[in-house]
Scaffold this motif. Structure first.
Motif, mmCIF file in Angstrom:
data_model
loop_
_atom_site.group_PDB
_atom_site.id
_atom_site.type_symbol
_atom_site.label_atom_id
_atom_site.label_comp_id
_atom_site.label_asym_id
_atom_site.label_seq_id
_atom_site.Cartn_x
_atom_site.Cartn_y
_atom_site.Cartn_z
ATOM 1 N N UNK A 22 0.842 -1.169 0.073
ATOM 2 C CA UNK A 22 0.326 0.072 -0.174
ATOM 3 C C UNK A 22 0.932 1.465 0.129
ATOM 4 N N UNK A 23 1.892 1.380 0.333
ATOM 5 C CA UNK A 23 2.695 2.795 0.529
ATOM 6 C C UNK A 23 3.847 2.321 -0.856
ATOM 7 N N UNK A 24 4.187 1.668 -0.956
ATOM 8 C CA UNK A 24 4.938 1.346 -2.233
ATOM 9 C C UNK A 24 3.921 2.322 -4.098
ATOM 10 N N UNK A 25 2.152 1.312 -3.517
ATOM 11 C CA UNK A 25 1.076 2.037 -4.962
ATOM 12 C C UNK A 25 1.312 3.224 -3.853
ATOM 13 N N UNK A 26 1.430 3.385 -3.362
ATOM 14 C CA UNK A 26 1.127 5.439 -3.141
ATOM 15 C C UNK A 26 1.721 5.751 -3.605
ATOM 16 N N UNK A 27 2.745 5.738 -3.826
ATOM 17 C CA UNK A 27 4.640 6.078 -3.900
ATOM 18 C C UNK A 27 4.334 6.714 -5.902
ATOM 19 N N UNK A 28 3.644 4.637 -6.235
ATOM 20 C CA UNK A 28 3.799 4.817 -7.067
ATOM 21 C C UNK A 28 2.713 5.404 -8.328
ATOM 22 N N UNK A 29 1.549 5.024 -7.897
ATOM 23 C CA UNK A 29 0.814 5.950 -8.342
ATOM 24 C C UNK A 29 0.478 7.810 -8.014
ATOM 25 N N UNK A 30 1.310 8.673 -6.732
ATOM 26 C CA UNK A 30 2.321 9.975 -7.469
ATOM 27 C C UNK A 30 3.010 10.245 -7.984
ATOM 28 N N UNK A 31 2.997 9.315 -8.753
ATOM 29 C CA UNK A 31 4.121 9.693 -9.503
ATOM 30 C C UNK A 31 3.368 9.285 -10.951
ATOM 31 N N UNK A 32 2.503 8.160 -11.095
ATOM 32 C CA UNK A 32 1.667 8.232 -12.254
ATOM 33 C C UNK A 32 1.279 9.804 -12.593
ATOM 34 N N UNK A 33 0.699 10.529 -10.952
ATOM 35 C CA UNK A 33 -0.313 10.993 -11.354
ATOM 36 C C UNK A 33 0.344 12.941 -12.374
ATOM 37 N N UNK A 34 1.394 12.104 -12.120
ATOM 38 C CA UNK A 34 2.465 13.688 -12.192
ATOM 39 C C UNK A 34 2.785 13.146 -13.751
ATOM 40 N N UNK A 35 2.964 11.810 -14.333
ATOM 41 C CA UNK A 35 2.852 11.792 -15.998
ATOM 42 C C UNK A 35 1.699 11.347 -16.551
ATOM 43 N N UNK A 36 0.670 11.959 -15.789
ATOM 44 C CA UNK A 36 -0.729 12.097 -16.205
ATOM 45 C C UNK A 36 -1.433 13.202 -18.138
#
Length: 74
Positions: A22-36
């Motif tokens: 869940x911690x890693x997923x939040x980090x990955x999700x945040x990075x993907x949001x920046x690449x949206x």
């Protein structure tokens, strides 16, 4: 004194792995949001694909497949 053995160990491992994911997923999700702006709607597909691979990891590496779980219960 009750010895819980491998099933308790696996349960602890699974719990820890799930929390860590869940911690890693939040980090990955945040990075993907920046690449949206670059990836558009593909960011959701990327995250879903990663989730699917993590699910397979839990099943294979942590031995959550039905056959292994039945053997451990014996």
């Amino acid at each position: 004194m009750h010895k819980c053995g491998r099933s308790c160990s696996n349960s602890t491992d699974i719990s820890f792995a799930a929390k860590l994911w869940q911690v890693f997923r939040a980090v990955i999700s945040g990075a993907l949001d920046e690449l949206k702006s670059v990836l558009g709607d593909m960011t959701e597909v990327v995250l879903e694909t990663i989730d699917a691979h993590i699910q397979c990891l839990f099943v294979q590496v942590l031995q959550l497949d039905p056959k292994t779980l039945r053997l451990e219960a014996l």
